[in-house]
Design an enzyme around this catalytic site. Structure first.
Site, PDB file in Angstrom:
ATOM      1  N   TYR A  66       0.833  -1.203   0.000  1.00  0.00           N
ATOM      2  CA  TYR A  66       0.000   0.000   0.000  1.00  0.00           C
ATOM      3  C   TYR A  66       0.871   1.259   0.000  1.00  0.00           C
ATOM      4  O   TYR A  66       0.639   2.203  -0.767  1.00  0.00           O
ATOM      5  CB  TYR A  66      -0.907  -0.021   1.225  1.00  0.00           C
ATOM      6  CG  TYR A  66      -1.828   1.180   1.344  1.00  0.00           C
ATOM      7  CD1 TYR A  66      -3.116   1.142   0.840  1.00  0.00           C
ATOM      8  CD2 TYR A  66      -1.404   2.352   1.963  1.00  0.00           C
ATOM      9  CE1 TYR A  66      -3.964   2.231   0.955  1.00  0.00           C
ATOM     10  CE2 TYR A  66      -2.237   3.450   2.084  1.00  0.00           C
ATOM     11  CZ  TYR A  66      -3.526   3.386   1.574  1.00  0.00           C
ATOM     12  OH  TYR A  66      -4.351   4.471   1.678  1.00  0.00           O
ATOM     13  N   LEU A  81      -1.681  11.059   9.968  1.00  0.00           N
ATOM     14  CA  LEU A  81      -0.302  11.481  10.235  1.00  0.00           C
ATOM     15  C   LEU A  81       0.565  11.237   9.021  1.00  0.00           C
ATOM     16  O   LEU A  81       0.412  10.209   8.342  1.00  0.00           O
ATOM     17  CB  LEU A  81       0.286  10.707  11.425  1.00  0.00           C
ATOM     18  CG  LEU A  81      -0.229  11.031  12.814  1.00  0.00           C
ATOM     19  CD1 LEU A  81       0.377  10.068  13.828  1.00  0.00           C
ATOM     20  CD2 LEU A  81       0.101  12.458  13.194  1.00  0.00           C
ATOM     21  N   GLU A 110       5.911   8.692  21.572  1.00  0.00           N
ATOM     22  CA  GLU A 110       5.019   7.644  22.062  1.00  0.00           C
ATOM     23  C   GLU A 110       4.918   6.534  21.026  1.00  0.00           C
ATOM     24  O   GLU A 110       5.243   6.729  19.852  1.00  0.00           O
ATOM     25  CB  GLU A 110       3.636   8.204  22.380  1.00  0.00           C
ATOM     26  CG  GLU A 110       2.922   8.810  21.183  1.00  0.00           C
ATOM     27  CD  GLU A 110       1.651   9.547  21.565  1.00  0.00           C
ATOM     28  OE1 GLU A 110       1.343   9.602  22.768  1.00  0.00           O
ATOM     29  OE2 GLU A 110       0.978  10.070  20.658  1.00  0.00           O
ATOM     30  N   LYS A 145       3.370   3.935  18.416  1.00  0.00           N
ATOM     31  CA  LYS A 145       2.276   3.951  17.436  1.00  0.00           C
ATOM     32  C   LYS A 145       1.587   2.588  17.482  1.00  0.00           C
ATOM     33  O   LYS A 145       2.081   1.614  16.920  1.00  0.00           O
ATOM     34  CB  LYS A 145       2.792   4.246  16.039  1.00  0.00           C
ATOM     35  CG  LYS A 145       1.693   4.448  15.016  1.00  0.00           C
ATOM     36  CD  LYS A 145       2.262   4.840  13.663  1.00  0.00           C
ATOM     37  CE  LYS A 145       1.131   5.153  12.679  1.00  0.00           C
ATOM     38  NZ  LYS A 145       0.264   3.989  12.432  1.00  0.00           N
ATOM     39  N   ARG A 185     -12.844   6.726  13.321  1.00  0.00           N
ATOM     40  CA  ARG A 185     -12.345   7.897  12.602  1.00  0.00           C
ATOM     41  C   ARG A 185     -13.034   8.069  11.258  1.00  0.00           C
ATOM     42  O   ARG A 185     -13.317   9.189  10.831  1.00  0.00           O
ATOM     43  CB  ARG A 185     -10.837   7.789  12.376  1.00  0.00           C
ATOM     44  CG  ARG A 185     -10.266   9.024  11.686  1.00  0.00           C
ATOM     45  CD  ARG A 185      -8.758   8.970  11.560  1.00  0.00           C
ATOM     46  NE  ARG A 185      -8.320   7.911  10.648  1.00  0.00           N
ATOM     47  CZ  ARG A 185      -7.047   7.674  10.364  1.00  0.00           C
ATOM     48  NH1 ARG A 185      -6.097   8.402  10.931  1.00  0.00           N
ATOM     49  NH2 ARG A 185      -6.700   6.706   9.542  1.00  0.00           N
ATOM     50  N   LYS A 209       7.733   5.117  10.883  1.00  0.00           N
ATOM     51  CA  LYS A 209       7.285   3.752  10.644  1.00  0.00           C
ATOM     52  C   LYS A 209       8.472   2.800  10.594  1.00  0.00           C
ATOM     53  O   LYS A 209       9.456   3.043   9.894  1.00  0.00           O
ATOM     54  CB  LYS A 209       6.519   3.674   9.317  1.00  0.00           C
ATOM     55  CG  LYS A 209       5.203   4.418   9.319  1.00  0.00           C
ATOM     56  CD  LYS A 209       4.195   3.806  10.275  1.00  0.00           C
ATOM     57  CE  LYS A 209       3.763   2.434   9.850  1.00  0.00           C
ATOM     58  NZ  LYS A 209       2.987   2.430   8.594  1.00  0.00           N
ATOM     59  N   CYS A 242      14.890 -40.807   4.844  1.00  0.00           N
ATOM     60  CA  CYS A 242      15.341 -42.202   4.979  1.00  0.00           C
ATOM     61  C   CYS A 242      14.232 -43.209   4.756  1.00  0.00           C
ATOM     62  O   CYS A 242      14.495 -44.414   4.705  1.00  0.00           O
ATOM     63  CB  CYS A 242      16.010 -42.426   6.334  1.00  0.00           C
ATOM     64  SG  CYS A 242      14.854 -42.438   7.737  1.00  0.00           S
TER      65      CYS A 242
END
Length: 741
Positions: free
Chosen positions: A58, A105, A135, A137, A158, A336, A433
Site C-alpha cells: 500500500y 499522520l 510515544e 504507534k 475515525r 514507521k 530415509c
C-alpha cells in the site's frame, strides 16, 4: 492503513501548479489505476476488516501516486487518495460528524525523513519546535470519545476524518473506557482520541476460539480489534478483551486545557482515561532517535503490536502555530518501522527433519521482503498447527517475522481464495530415509523419525549442532560442511556416519568430498537459479587438489576443542531436553560423564532444573549402545570427559550467587562471561528476579536492566565485572550501580 510522508512539494503554490504542464495520457492512466487500487485497499482495510494487500505494498502505491502528482500537479484533485483521510463509511452503523476533524499522520521511514520534518517545522516558526513527546504507534483502530459534563455520550470510529461510524454501545463495553470522568476540573465538553486494540495474547486466544468454532481467523490484531468493535451485537464485543489508549484531544470547552501534550496526558489520566505509560518527553532530535531505535529493538515488549513511534511537538501553542496540511498536522509525524507483516502466496507445504527426529512442516512461499530481508520459507511447527491456522496450499497468507528474526505464517487471507487451494497432508514416512513416522510418547504433538542412528537428516543436524557455539564451538564446521561430511555425492562414502567419527577425521578423508548445498532452515537442497540444478561444492580441496584453508581450519579446531568443559560435551551429545543451563547443572553436580551415566534417576532428578521426566530421558540415552560408543570413541580421541574434582579446583568465591548477563561486553562474549562466572562457582540464569545476586550489563542491555532496577538487583558494568572476577563479590558490591544511585 498508513499514508506516506508528505513531500515539501505537496505545499506547492497555486502559481507553480498552474504553470505546470498537463499530465500525459500514460500518467493519467497510471494515476487512475493507482487511485482505484488504493480506494479498494482502503475499503477492505477500514470497512471490511479484511486486508488483501500488505502495508508495504500500500505504501509503495501511495509513494508512486504522490510522485505522479508532484510531477503533474493537475492530477492532485480533492478526491485523490492523497487528499483524503481514512476510508468510506460502512453502512452498518449510523454516521456521525466529529466535533473537530480527525487528521491522519504523515510518515517518516528514515532518520533523514525525521530530520526533514523537524527542519520544515523550524522554518515555519523560525525556532526550534522542541521539546518533543515520543510515544508508541499502536497498530489499532482510531476512535473518538465525546464526554459532556463528564458523561460518555458517544464513541465513533475515525472514518474519513470528518464523519465516522457511531459505535457507542460497543465502546461502552470496553473496560478501559470510563462511563463518567472523575476529578474537579473536568471540561464541560471534551472529545478525546485514542486507539482501540486487542492485546497480542487476546488476539491469539480469540483466533483459537474462532477456529474451534469452524470460523475463519483474523489476519492480525488490528483487524481483529476493528472487527470486534463493529459487531452488531455489543454483547459479542463485550466478550472480547479489547483495550484502549488515549493519545489526543479534539474539542475542549469549559476549563482551560493544558499547555503541553504531556500535561494533557496527565490531566486525561486524572479523569480516569487510559493513557500510555510508554511515552517520553525529550529535548533534542538525537534523543528522539534514541527512543525510536530503542523500540525498534524492543517492539515486542508492549502487550500490543506497534508499527512505529509517533513524535509530537509537546507545546500546544507551537502546535497551533504549525497548523496542518489538507490532511495531516505539521506538528506530528509517525516514524514507521520496516513492515513485520506482509502478504505472499503459499506455494507449497513441505517437511524437514531435525536433529531429534522431529518432522516439522514449513511453508514454501513466493519470495517477499519482510523486516529488511527476503523470506521464502517459514515454519508451521506441526500438522495440528497447520490445521489450527487454517492455511491451505495456494493461499495468500500473512507472513510475519516473530521477534524480527524467525519467519512465521500468521494465517490465510480467506477473502482471496480462488477455489483451487488444497489441504496439506502430513507424510507417513521420513522424507530422507523412508522410515515410518511415529509419536515418541502418547500425547506428543510432533511426529518423529525413529531411525535416530541412520537417518541422514538427523545425523547432519546433530553434527551441525555439536559444532555450534553452545557445544564444541568449532569454527568452519557450519551447515554446508556438516552436510558434506554426512551426505557427500557418490561414489564417495560419508566420512561421518555417526557422531563417533567426528574426532577421527583426517585430510585424506576430507579431500575427495563433494556435496550438495542445503538450506540451513529446511535441510532441502539449494538450486542454481540459472540451471535449476542442485548447487555442488568442494571446499575441502583447492583448485590444485591440495587441502583448502577451510579443511585445515576444521582439523585444527577439532584438535583444539577436545579440551572443552564437560557441560559443552553434554550439549554436543544431543540428549533431548539438555541445553546449556541443564548441562551446566549436571556438570557441576557430577563432574564427569561416567558419574552421570552411573547416577540413578532419583539422583539425576534431584539436580536443579532436571526433574523426573528429564532424568528418565538421560537414563534412556545412556542405555543405547551406539550412544555409549560415541563417548568411548571421543574419549579415545582425547576429548575431555570430566571437569576437575572439587579437591583439585581452585577457590569458588561465587558459590551460591546467581547472575544474569545482558548486553554486549567488550572483553567477553556472552558464553565467555557465563563460563567465567561458572568457573568460580556462580550460577548464570536467563531471567532477572529478586533472587538474582548481580546483573552484568554491556552495551544495549535491554529490558533486563529495567527489571533489575525495579527489583533492586545490583548492576555491574564491565569494569565492575572485572572487579568481581578479580576481587570477589564484596568488592563488586561496592562497585555496583544500585537503583537508589
Amino acid at each position: 492503513m498508513t499514508d506516506e510522508l508528505a513531500e515539501s512539494g505537496q505545499e506547492q503554490s497555486a502559481e507553480s501548479a498552474a504553470n505546470a504542464q498537463s499530465a500525459p495520457s500514460e500518467a493519467r492512466e497510471r494515476h487512475a489505476e493507482l487511485a482505484e487500487l488504493l480506494d479498494e485497499a482502503n475499503w477492505r482495510y477500514y470497512v471490511l476488516d479484511s486486508p488483501t494487500v500488505s502495508d508495504a505494498e500500500y505504501d509503495g502505491w501511495m509513494r508512486e501516486i504522490r510522485a505522479l502528482e508532484e510531477r503533474h500537479p493537475d492530477l492532485r484533485t480533492p478526491d485523490s487518495p492523497t487528499q483524503r483521510v481514512g476510508a468510506p463509511i460502512s453502512s452498518d452503523f449510523p454516521e456521525v460528524t466529529h466535533l473537530q476533524r480527525m487528521e491522519s499522520l504523515d510518515n517518516a521511514f528514515s532518520q533523514e525523513d525525521l530530520a526533514a520534518w523537524q527542519a520544515r517545522a523550524q522554518r515555519l516558526i523560525e525556532a526550534d519546535p522542541g521539546p518533543y513527546l515520543c510515544e508508541l504507534k499502536i497498530d489499532g483502530l482510531a476512535v473518538a470519545l465525546v464526554y459532556e459534563k463528564g458523561r460518555l455520550v458517544r464513541g465513533a470510529t475515525r472514518g474519513n476524518g470528518r464523519t465516522g461510524e457511531d459505535v457507542t454501545p460497543n465502546v461502552r463495553t470496553l473496560r478501559d473506557v470510563p462511563q463518567r470522568l472523575t476529578g474537579d476540573d473536568v471540561p464541560d465538553l471534551v472529545e478525546v482520541r485514542g486507539e482501540v486494540f486487542l492485546p497480542v495474547k487476546g488476539f491469539e486466544q480469540l483466533n483459537e476460539q474462532l477456529m474451534d468454532a469452524g470460523k475463519a481467523p483474523f489476519a492480525n490484531p488490528r483487524n481483529s480489534a476493528a472487527g470486534s468493535l463493529r459487531m452488531k451485537d455489543p454483547r459479542i464485543t463485550a466478550q472480547r478483551p479489547l483495550r484502549m489508549i488515549v493519545h489526543g484531544v479534539g474539542k475542549w470547552e469549559g476549563t482551560t486545557p493544558p499547555a503541553t501534550q504531556s500535561e494533557m496526558y496527565e490531566r486525561l489520566a486524572s479523569f480516569g482515561l487510559p493513557v500510555s505509560d510508554r511515552y517520553k518527553v525529550v529535548e533534542t532530535l538525537d534523543e528522539v532517535r534514541e527512543f525510536v531505535e530503542y523500540y525498534n529493538d524492543h517492539r515486542h515488549d508492549p502487550e500490543y503490536e506497534i508499527d512505529g513511534v509517533v513524535v509530537k511537538v509537546d507545546r500546544v501553542p507551537i502546535q497551533r502555530q504549525l497548523g496542518s496540511t489538507s490532511r495531516a498536522p505539521r506538528w506530528a509525524i509517525a516514524y514507521k518501522y520496516p513492515p513485520q507483516e506482509v502478504n505472499t502466496r503459499l506455494l507449497d507445504i513441505q517437511v524437514g527433519v531435525g536433529r531429534t527426529g522431529r518432522v516439522t512442516p514449513f511453508g514454501v512461499m513466493k519470495p517477499v521482503v519482510v523486516s529488511g530481508s527476503t523470506v521464502e520459507r517459514a515454519t508451521l511447527h506441526n500438522a495440528s498447527e497447520v490445521k489450527r491456522k487454517g492455511v491451505l496450499i495456494g493461499d495468500m497468507v500473512v507472513l510475519r517475522k516473530a521477534g524480527d528474526v524467525i519467519p512465521e505464517i500468521v494465517g490465510p487471507v480467506v477473502d482471496l481464495r480462488q477455489g483451487d487451494e488444497r489441504e496439506f497432508v502430513m507424510p507417513t514416512h521420513c522424507p530422507e530415509c523412508g522410515t515410518e513416522l511415529a509419536y515418541e510418547r502418547e500425547g506428543d504433538a510432533d511426529l518423529r523419525c525413529p531411525n535416530a542412528r541412520s537417518c541422514p537428516a538427523q545425523l547432519r543436524e546433530r553434527i551441525f549442532f555439536a559444532a555450534g557455539r553452545n557445544a564444541f564451538d568449532i569454527d568452519g564446521l557450519g551447515y554446508v560442511a556438516a552436510t558434506a561430511l554426512t551426505q557427500p555425492l557418490p561414489p564417495q562414502e560419508p566420512p561421518v556416519r555417526t557422531e563417533a567419527d567426528l574426532f577421527d577425521l583426517t585430510i585424506d578423508k576430507l579431500l575427495p568430498i563433494r556435496s550438495v548445498v542445503r538450506d540451513a532452515d529446511t535441510g532441502l537442497p539449494k538450486t542454481d537459479p540459472e540451471t535449476g540444478e542442485p548447487k555442488v561444492v568442494s571446499f575441502f580441496a583447492n583448485m590444485s587438489g591440495e587441502p583448502s584453508k577451510h579443511a585445515e581450519l576444521i582439523l585444527q579446531q577439532l584438535e583444539e576443542k577436545k579440551d572443552q568443559p564437560l557441560w559443552r560435551v553434554l550439549v554436543a551429545l544431543t540428549i533431548r531436553h539438555i541445553g546449556p543451563p541443564t548441562a551446566r547443572a549436571l556438570a557441576d553436580e557430577f563432574r564427569s560423564i561416567d558419574a552421570i551415566a552411573k547416577a540413578s534417576e532419583e539422583e539425576l532428578a534431584a539436580v536443579e532444573g532436571i526433574g523426573p521426566r528429564v532424568a528418565a530421558t538421560i537414563k534412556e540415552w545412556f542405555e543405547v549402545d551406539w550412544h555409549r560408543e560415541i563417548i568411548d570413541r571421543w574419549r579415545a580421541a582425547g576429548v575431555r570427559m570430566a571437569d576437575e574434582s572439587a579437591a583439585d579446583e581452585g577457590p569458588r568465591p561465587l558459590e551460591g550467587l546467581t547472575f544474569v548477563v545482558t548486553g554486549t561486553l567488550a572483553d567477553f562474549s556472552r558464553d565467555e562471561a557465563s563460563e567465567a562466572i561458572a568457573g568460580q562457582g556462580g550460577k548464570v540464569t536467563s531471567s532477572v528476579s529478586k533472587k538474582t545476586s548481580f546483573l552484568v550489563v554491556g552495551d544495549n542491555p535491554g529490558s533486563k536492566y529495567d527489571k533489575a532496577v525495579k527489583a533492586g538487583v545490583p548492576i555491574l558494568n564491565e569494569e565492575g565485572f572485572h572487579t568481581l572476577l578479580r576481587e570477589g563479590p564484596d568488592a563488586a558490591r561496592a562497585a555496583a550501580v544500585t537503583p537508589e544511585e
